[in-house]
Design an enzyme around this catalytic site. Structure first.
Site, PDB file in Angstrom:
ATOM      1  N   GLY A   1       8.765 -20.322  58.947  1.00  0.00           N
ATOM      2  CA  GLY A   1       7.767 -21.213  59.481  1.00  0.00           C
ATOM      3  C   GLY A   1       8.514 -22.431  60.059  1.00  0.00           C
ATOM      4  O   GLY A   1       8.192 -23.019  61.161  1.00  0.00           O
ATOM      5  N   HIS A   2       9.703 -22.949  59.238  1.00  0.00           N
ATOM      6  CA  HIS A   2      10.376 -24.125  59.726  1.00  0.00           C
ATOM      7  C   HIS A   2      11.006 -23.799  60.785  1.00  0.00           C
ATOM      8  O   HIS A   2      11.143 -24.626  61.789  1.00  0.00           O
ATOM      9  CB  HIS A   2      11.397 -24.284  58.554  1.00  0.00           C
ATOM     10  CG  HIS A   2      10.519 -24.777  57.124  1.00  0.00           C
ATOM     11  ND1 HIS A   2      10.947 -24.157  55.992  1.00  0.00           N
ATOM     12  CD2 HIS A   2       9.939 -25.990  56.917  1.00  0.00           C
ATOM     13  CE1 HIS A   2      10.373 -24.767  55.253  1.00  0.00           C
ATOM     14  NE2 HIS A   2       9.921 -25.720  55.712  1.00  0.00           N
TER      15      HIS A   2
ATOM     16  N   GLN B   1      -2.434 -32.244  56.758  1.00  0.00           N
ATOM     17  CA  GLN B   1      -1.286 -33.405  56.769  1.00  0.00           C
ATOM     18  C   GLN B   1      -1.199 -33.599  58.363  1.00  0.00           C
ATOM     19  O   GLN B   1      -0.873 -34.709  58.624  1.00  0.00           O
ATOM     20  CB  GLN B   1      -0.137 -32.496  56.258  1.00  0.00           C
ATOM     21  CG  GLN B   1       1.386 -33.295  56.416  1.00  0.00           C
ATOM     22  CD  GLN B   1       2.418 -32.604  55.992  1.00  0.00           C
ATOM     23  OE1 GLN B   1       2.603 -32.720  54.753  1.00  0.00           O
ATOM     24  NE2 GLN B   1       2.969 -31.745  56.617  1.00  0.00           N
TER      25      GLN B   1
ATOM     26  N   ARG C   1       7.072 -22.230  48.488  1.00  0.00           N
ATOM     27  CA  ARG C   1       6.655 -22.126  47.092  1.00  0.00           C
ATOM     28  C   ARG C   1       6.186 -20.517  46.822  1.00  0.00           C
ATOM     29  O   ARG C   1       6.169 -20.383  45.820  1.00  0.00           O
ATOM     30  CB  ARG C   1       5.187 -23.171  46.818  1.00  0.00           C
ATOM     31  CG  ARG C   1       5.610 -24.449  46.858  1.00  0.00           C
ATOM     32  CD  ARG C   1       4.396 -25.262  46.358  1.00  0.00           C
ATOM     33  NE  ARG C   1       4.474 -26.304  45.861  1.00  0.00           N
ATOM     34  CZ  ARG C   1       4.406 -27.534  46.780  1.00  0.00           C
ATOM     35  NH1 ARG C   1       4.093 -27.493  47.875  1.00  0.00           N
ATOM     36  NH2 ARG C   1       4.795 -28.735  46.062  1.00  0.00           N
TER      37      ARG C   1
ATOM     38  N   GLN D   1       5.285 -37.915  47.111  1.00  0.00           N
ATOM     39  CA  GLN D   1       4.309 -37.032  47.490  1.00  0.00           C
ATOM     40  C   GLN D   1       3.910 -35.979  46.410  1.00  0.00           C
ATOM     41  O   GLN D   1       2.845 -34.963  46.528  1.00  0.00           O
ATOM     42  CB  GLN D   1       4.289 -36.344  48.745  1.00  0.00           C
ATOM     43  CG  GLN D   1       5.376 -35.172  48.936  1.00  0.00           C
ATOM     44  CD  GLN D   1       5.858 -34.900  50.284  1.00  0.00           C
ATOM     45  OE1 GLN D   1       6.462 -35.558  50.919  1.00  0.00           O
ATOM     46  NE2 GLN D   1       5.198 -33.657  50.536  1.00  0.00           N
TER      47      GLN D   1
ATOM     48  N   TYR E   1      14.580 -25.876  51.834  1.00  0.00           N
ATOM     49  CA  TYR E   1      14.185 -23.999  51.504  1.00  0.00           C
ATOM     50  C   TYR E   1      13.561 -23.490  52.634  1.00  0.00           C
ATOM     51  O   TYR E   1      12.559 -22.994  52.493  1.00  0.00           O
ATOM     52  CB  TYR E   1      13.537 -23.862  50.169  1.00  0.00           C
ATOM     53  CG  TYR E   1      13.629 -22.826  49.361  1.00  0.00           C
ATOM     54  CD1 TYR E   1      15.333 -22.857  48.654  1.00  0.00           C
ATOM     55  CD2 TYR E   1      13.198 -21.777  49.426  1.00  0.00           C
ATOM     56  CE1 TYR E   1      15.685 -21.631  48.022  1.00  0.00           C
ATOM     57  CE2 TYR E   1      13.477 -20.820  48.705  1.00  0.00           C
ATOM     58  CZ  TYR E   1      14.767 -20.556  48.051  1.00  0.00           C
ATOM     59  OH  TYR E   1      15.423 -19.474  47.304  1.00  0.00           O
ATOM     60  N   LEU E   2      14.564 -23.554  53.853  1.00  0.00           N
ATOM     61  CA  LEU E   2      13.801 -23.194  55.147  1.00  0.00           C
ATOM     62  C   LEU E   2      13.436 -21.613  55.218  1.00  0.00           C
ATOM     63  O   LEU E   2      14.134 -20.857  54.478  1.00  0.00           O
ATOM     64  CB  LEU E   2      14.795 -23.510  56.307  1.00  0.00           C
ATOM     65  CG  LEU E   2      14.950 -25.047  56.231  1.00  0.00           C
ATOM     66  CD1 LEU E   2      16.283 -25.327  57.213  1.00  0.00           C
ATOM     67  CD2 LEU E   2      14.175 -26.064  56.416  1.00  0.00           C
TER      68      LEU E   2
HETATM   69  P1  AMP Z   1       7.681 -28.460  53.920  1.00  0.00           P
HETATM   70  O1  AMP Z   1       8.783 -28.045  54.040  1.00  0.00           O
HETATM   71  O2  AMP Z   1       6.974 -27.367  53.289  1.00  0.00           O
HETATM   72  O3  AMP Z   1       7.117 -29.571  53.702  1.00  0.00           O
HETATM   73  O4  AMP Z   1       7.017 -28.107  55.402  1.00  0.00           O
HETATM   74  C1  AMP Z   1       7.830 -28.760  56.551  1.00  0.00           C
HETATM   75  C2  AMP Z   1       6.949 -28.485  57.847  1.00  0.00           C
HETATM   76  O5  AMP Z   1       7.127 -27.102  58.225  1.00  0.00           O
HETATM   77  C3  AMP Z   1       5.467 -29.104  57.734  1.00  0.00           C
HETATM   78  O6  AMP Z   1       5.253 -29.500  58.867  1.00  0.00           O
HETATM   79  C4  AMP Z   1       4.857 -27.716  57.309  1.00  0.00           C
HETATM   80  O7  AMP Z   1       3.424 -27.763  57.934  1.00  0.00           O
HETATM   81  C5  AMP Z   1       5.678 -26.851  58.200  1.00  0.00           C
HETATM   82  N1  AMP Z   1       5.297 -25.235  57.649  1.00  0.00           N
HETATM   83  C6  AMP Z   1       5.470 -24.954  56.542  1.00  0.00           C
HETATM   84  N2  AMP Z   1       5.104 -23.677  56.374  1.00  0.00           N
HETATM   85  C7  AMP Z   1       4.924 -23.029  57.640  1.00  0.00           C
HETATM   86  C8  AMP Z   1       4.498 -22.161  58.096  1.00  0.00           C
HETATM   87  N3  AMP Z   1       4.264 -20.972  57.354  1.00  0.00           N
HETATM   88  N4  AMP Z   1       4.369 -22.057  59.569  1.00  0.00           N
HETATM   89  C9  AMP Z   1       4.502 -22.829  60.427  1.00  0.00           C
HETATM   90  N5  AMP Z   1       4.886 -24.307  59.763  1.00  0.00           N
HETATM   91  C10 AMP Z   1       5.084 -24.436  58.530  1.00  0.00           C
END
Ligand code: AMP
Length: 283
Positions: A36-37, A153, A187, A61, A32-33
């Site tokens: 940030g991703h 994390q 989320r 998790q 669900y990119l």
């Molecule tokens: P997730 O898909 O939420 O598990 O996140 C995957 C990676 O993206 C993890 O390393 C998160 O810390 C990073 N991440 C999630 N949200 C952001 C954001 N807003 N800015 C930068 N990295 C992010």
């Protein structure tokens, strides 16, 4: 761009890439990119020759009462984003491939996983470190990129890599925010309009704390009580924690001292949504 779901196929391709002298960069995600991703994918592109994005909603998790089932998923949309970012491989295995019915082995970083997020999600980091260790063994990267959004994390993964001698360089990308300051998160789609509007208070409270420390306020409890007031005034949030910690060791800080970098982090709930955010005040 290639979509791979087989663990063996991913390992064989990773071997081939490594043997041809190319550097592999991996970006582990739950899909669900969002921007940030994407920012992490761009860091991977800049620092490696072959970028693998993993998309896997990792059941270990999530606690049984958490949102594993309803976590947002849209593989086709994610693939289009990865293609546009020139990702080389998306590795998206099935749950049954990652966790056989006879699965028995977990990786656990101690101590620093029982505070902050770990206090409210006691089994969370064990799931994270286990899946990340597996993804490292499958994608065989030289570098792996994680986001500062999940500050604890990032520290836990770095500790695992150091303690277990993974030959992988961990890079941390900055938190990407919406224009009003809300940290991007998969989320955030759970938020209704009112919650979404009021959620800006989280970053505002973190920025307030930062400015107080920079101005010379050393009393953490004083800063914390104003942050609590700002958040609770919105009348829709309950606070799991607001915490001030050493940004490297995660030791709790009671009196601000800018000889060390300070991680200010918080977690709140509204309705069924849990939001986290943080800021680092640099020395
Ligand atoms: P997730 O898909 O939420 O598990 O996140 C995957 C990676 O993206 C993890 O390393 C998160 O810390 C990073 N991440 C999630 N949200 C952001 C954001 N807003 N800015 C930068 N990295 C992010």
């Amino acid at each position: 761009m290639q979509l791979i779901t087989s663990i063996l196929e991913m390992q064989q391709l990773a071997d081939k890439v490594r043997n041809s002298g190319n550097k592999i960069g991996v970006v582990p995600t739950m899909g669900y990119l969002h921007e940030g991703h994407i920012s992490l994918i761009r860091i991977a592109k800049q620092n490696s020759d072959f970028v693998v994005t993993t998309i896997f909603v990792n059941p270990t998790q999530f606690a049984p009462n958490e949102d594993f089932e309803k976590y947002p998923r849209d593989l086709n949309r994610d693939l289009a984003i990865c293609r546009a970012e020139d990702v080389d491989v998306v590795f998206a295995p099935d749950t049954s491939a990652m966790y056989n019915s006879d699965f028995l082995t977990f990786v656990n970083v101690e101590k620093i996983t029982s505070i902050l997020e770990g206090k409210f999600r006691p089994t969370h980091f064990r799931g994270v470190t286990t899946v990340v260790a597996k993804l490292f063994n499958i994608t065989k990267p030289h570098i792996a990129i994680f986001g500062q959004k999940d500050a604890q994390q990032a520290i836990v993964i770095k500790k695992m890599v150091k303690d277990l001698n993974f030959d992988i360089n961990i890079l941390i990308g900055p938190t990407i925010r919406e224009t009003d300051g809300l940290a991007m998160s998969s989320r955030n789609v759970y938020l209704n309009n009112d919650e979404r509007r009021k959620a800006t208070v989280l970053y505002q409270s973190l920025k307030f704390a930062e400015s107080e420390i920079i101005k010379g306020q050393t009393n953490i409890d004083t800063i914390k009580s104003v942050m609590e007031k700002m958040i609770l005034e919105k009348q829709i949030f309950t606070i799991d924690y607001i915490s001030f910690n050493d940004a490297e060791t995660l030791e709790e800080i009671k009196i601000a001292d800018l000889n060390k970098s300070i991680l200010i982090s918080l977690a709140v709930r509204t309705g069924k949504v849990r939001l986290i955010d943080n800021i680092v005040v640099k020395r």
